[in-house]
Each structure stands twice: as structure tokens, then as C-alpha cells.
Design a protein around this motif. Structure first.
Motif, PDB file in Angstrom:
ATOM      1  N   TYR A  45       0.830  -1.202   0.000  1.00  0.00           N
ATOM      2  CA  TYR A  45       0.000   0.000   0.000  1.00  0.00           C
ATOM      3  C   TYR A  45       0.869   1.259   0.000  1.00  0.00           C
ATOM      4  O   TYR A  45       1.867   1.344   0.722  1.00  0.00           O
ATOM      5  CB  TYR A  45      -0.924   0.017   1.223  1.00  0.00           C
ATOM      6  CG  TYR A  45      -2.216  -0.725   1.000  1.00  0.00           C
ATOM      7  CD1 TYR A  45      -3.249  -0.124   0.285  1.00  0.00           C
ATOM      8  CD2 TYR A  45      -2.401  -2.009   1.500  1.00  0.00           C
ATOM      9  CE1 TYR A  45      -4.444  -0.789   0.077  1.00  0.00           C
ATOM     10  CE2 TYR A  45      -3.587  -2.692   1.297  1.00  0.00           C
ATOM     11  CZ  TYR A  45      -4.605  -2.075   0.578  1.00  0.00           C
ATOM     12  OH  TYR A  45      -5.793  -2.745   0.365  1.00  0.00           O
ATOM     13  N   GLU A  85      -8.083   2.135  -0.885  1.00  0.00           N
ATOM     14  CA  GLU A  85      -8.477   2.052   0.511  1.00  0.00           C
ATOM     15  C   GLU A  85      -8.652   3.455   1.090  1.00  0.00           C
ATOM     16  O   GLU A  85      -7.782   4.320   0.967  1.00  0.00           O
ATOM     17  CB  GLU A  85      -7.426   1.284   1.305  1.00  0.00           C
ATOM     18  CG  GLU A  85      -7.839   0.981   2.739  1.00  0.00           C
ATOM     19  CD  GLU A  85      -6.851   0.038   3.415  1.00  0.00           C
ATOM     20  OE1 GLU A  85      -7.027  -1.186   3.304  1.00  0.00           O
ATOM     21  OE2 GLU A  85      -5.885   0.543   4.022  1.00  0.00           O
ATOM     22  N   GLN A 109     -12.634  -0.436   1.594  1.00  0.00           N
ATOM     23  CA  GLN A 109     -11.914  -0.710   0.351  1.00  0.00           C
ATOM     24  C   GLN A 109     -12.859  -0.815  -0.846  1.00  0.00           C
ATOM     25  O   GLN A 109     -14.038  -1.150  -0.701  1.00  0.00           O
ATOM     26  CB  GLN A 109     -11.119  -2.017   0.477  1.00  0.00           C
ATOM     27  CG  GLN A 109     -10.032  -1.974   1.535  1.00  0.00           C
ATOM     28  CD  GLN A 109      -9.346  -3.322   1.698  1.00  0.00           C
ATOM     29  OE1 GLN A 109      -9.949  -4.370   1.466  1.00  0.00           O
ATOM     30  NE2 GLN A 109      -8.088  -3.291   2.118  1.00  0.00           N
TER      31      GLN A 109
END
Length: 332
Positions: A45, A85, A109
């Protein structure tokens, strides 16, 4: 609490755009961040910011009674596929580099799948008395459940065929049906292409003959409903030198497919005559003529004066007749 209001899974085509919306409620008002993880197994991420990916990422956030945030990604590429997200937290230490926040980030998400845009060959062909628009899609990414032909918001034709080829026939001439037409394939996501019918400007005058009173402002209007839009408008008087905007008593206002010529303080001697509005675009030229007649300020009095004259003549005739008529004999 934090949550994404957009669908949790979205399919998009390359060159399209996508928008995700997130909302968070808490006291104090929480901060919202956007993070992204690609489909590469080794990718982790990474936080998104406004202006990322060569300014294709736009993030708008408002913090009022609660937190709202929208992330928009334009001109999608295959690398934009992945998990997006939304994270929300109101812990004071949420962005501290060494301290761990007491309240964890609330997360929601949405998965975005970007699919390669299929190639569509769009063609217009001319036949005697009609036009044929056709689209042919190569390598569809999914099953085709039908087609639609549209012009703007109006649906012209629809079917449920699964063919990669579709066509639409128009009766008439190109000049009568110029514009932008869409062939729409009912797939997931929807795929469409444009077919343009382009012609030189087909100019028409709002009124072929205009009247104005001396000293008033005259307004002459022309328009062109054809496609593509007019790039240049020019006004002439009696086919002489072009009229220059804001020169003397002339004001020209042109916008797209419409133009307007205003003449201030009309004069019978100077302004009466034919005015020509000429238009041009990348496909040629077109024009129309407007005849302007300027009336005297006293023109409105002439009908009244005529009526008064008729009344005076009639009264005079009656008076003369009564004077010359013999007196009636007195009856016994």
C-alpha cells in the motif's frame, strides 16, 4: 466509522475515469486518507495525494459536521487497477512518526479493474438518398448483450444482438442530418464510439426581413444548426467590406453556431439594405441574407393622420349636402 459509498468493485476501460467517495463520522472530526495497492504480488500500500500520477489523481475533502472525501482518477491505464483504501482516524497521534495511534485507522476498500479499451472502427458511407453509419469492434472484452445508436441523449435505435458489427441507416442528405452519433455496445463496462457527419455551415437567417424605427437599435440574427460548429462569423453590408465589430454603431456578438449584429441609432439613409452573414468551418463556407428596412419615426402617425383626413372629408361632404338640400315642405 468510515465507509466508501461507491460500488466496492468497478470495471473501467483505459482512458476512462473513476471516482470513489468516502465518508467518516466521529468526534473530533476524523481525517481521511487514500491508499492504493496494485495487483503486483510484491506491491504494498502507498498513500495517494492530490496531483499524483502526473496530476491524474484529484482528491477533494471537506471537514464540516463529518468528513467526506472524493478521489478521482482520469485517463485510466492498466497500472491503475488494484485496491483503493479509504482510511479515517481522529487520534491526535495518527500521523506521528514514532508513536502508535491509540485509535486504529478505520478502513474501507474498493477494487478497480481497468480493462484495455477495444478498438472500434467507425465509418460513415453515402448511398443514393441515405447515409449508413457503422461500427465494428475488434476483440470484445466480454459478451455483447445488444447495441444502441444515440444522438446526444436521444436513442435512435436499439437491439439485443451479440454481433461485434452494428449499423444505422439515415434517410436523407448529409446537410439535413449533420452531427455526432454514438454507437453503444452493451457490455460490462459499456463501450461506445462516435461517428461524425460533418458538413459546411448551413446558415439560415432568424428573419429574412427585419424592420426598425429610425433612432432605435436594429438586431439581425443568423444561425447554423450544422456540425462541426462555426469557427468564424463575418458580416457584410451589400456585399462590400466586412463590418468590423465595435466600429462606429456596429456591435457583433458571435458564439458557436449563432451570430448577432446590432446597429445603434438606425438611419434611413445609411442602414437600409441587405446584410450578409457568412460562416466558415473546416469543411467550407455558408451564408444567408437579411434585408433591413428602416422606418421614419413619424411612420406610426401616418395611419392616424389618414383616419383624421377621412373623417374631415366625410364631415365636409355631409355639411355641404345639408346646406344644399331643399327644406322640407310643411305639411297641412
Amino acid at each position: 466509522a468510515g465507509f466508501i459509498k461507491s460500488p466496492l468493485s468497478q470495471k473501467r476501460l483505459t482512458q476512462d475515469s473513476v471516482e470513489l467517495y468516502c465518508e467518516a463520522i466521529g468526534n473530533p472530526i476524523p481525517e481521511i486518507q487514500w491508499w492504493f495497492e496494485g495487483n503486483d504480488p510484491n506491491e504494498t500500500y502507498a498513500q495517494l495525494w492530490d496531483g499524483a500520477r502526473q496530476d491524474r489523481v484529484q482528491i477533494n475533502a471537506t471537514y464540516n459536521l463529518h468528513s467526506t472525501s472524493t478521489v478521482s482518477i482520469a485517463n485510466l491505464s492498466l497500472d491503475d487497477s488494484g485496491m483503493y483504501e479509504c482510511r479515517a482516524s481522529n487520534d491526535p497521534d495518527r500521523n506521528h512518526l514514532s508513536k502508535s495511534p491509540k485509535v486504529k485507522w478505520i478502513r474501507s476498500q474498493a477494487n478497480v479493474f481497468v480493462i484495455e479499451r477495444p478498438n472500434i472502427i467507425a465509418v460513415m458511407s453515402v448511398a443514393p438518398g441515405k447515409l449508413i453509419l457503422s461500427c465494428n469492434m475488434s476483440a470484445p472484452h466480454g459478451p455483447i448483450e445488444g447495441h444502441e445508436w444515440m444522438r446526444g441523449d436521444k436513442t435512435l435505435q436499439t437491439d439485443t444482438e451479440s454481433s461485434a458489427f452494428t449499423s444505422y441507416t439515415i434517410e436523407g442528405k448529409m446537410e439535413e442530418h449533420s452531427g455526432v452519433y454514438d454507437c453503444v455496445y452493451k457490455t460490462n463496462p459499456v463501450v461506445k464510439a462516435q461517428v461524425n457527419i460533418s458538413v459546411a455551415p448551413q446558415v439560415v437567417a432568424y428573419k429574412k426581413s427585419e424592420h426598425g424605427n429610425e433612432g432605435d437599435t436594429g438586431v439581425l440574427t443568423c444561425k447554423s444548426p450544422s456540425f462541426p460548429p462555426v469557427s468564424t462569423w463575418t458580416w457584410y453590408k451589400n456585399e462590400r467590406e466586412p463590418i468590423i465589430n465595435a466600429s462606429g454603431r456596429y456591435i457583433i456578438k458571435s458564439s458557436g453556431n449563432k451570430t448577432e449584429l446590432r446597429i445603434l441609432k438606425l438611419s434611413i439613409e445609411e442602414d437600409t439594405g441587405d446584410y450578409h452573414c457568412n460562416a466558415s468551418n473546416t469543411f467550407g463556407f455558408g451564408g444567408a441574407t437579411v434585408n433591413l428596412r428602416v422606418r421614419s419615426r413619424l411612420a406610426a402617425l401616418w395611419p392616424f393622420l389618414g383616419i383624421v383626413a377621412e373623417v374631415l372629408v366625410l364631415v365636409t361632404i355631409i355639411f355641404i349636402y345639408e346646406k344644399r338640400r331643399k327644406p322640407d315642405e310643411v305639411l297641412d
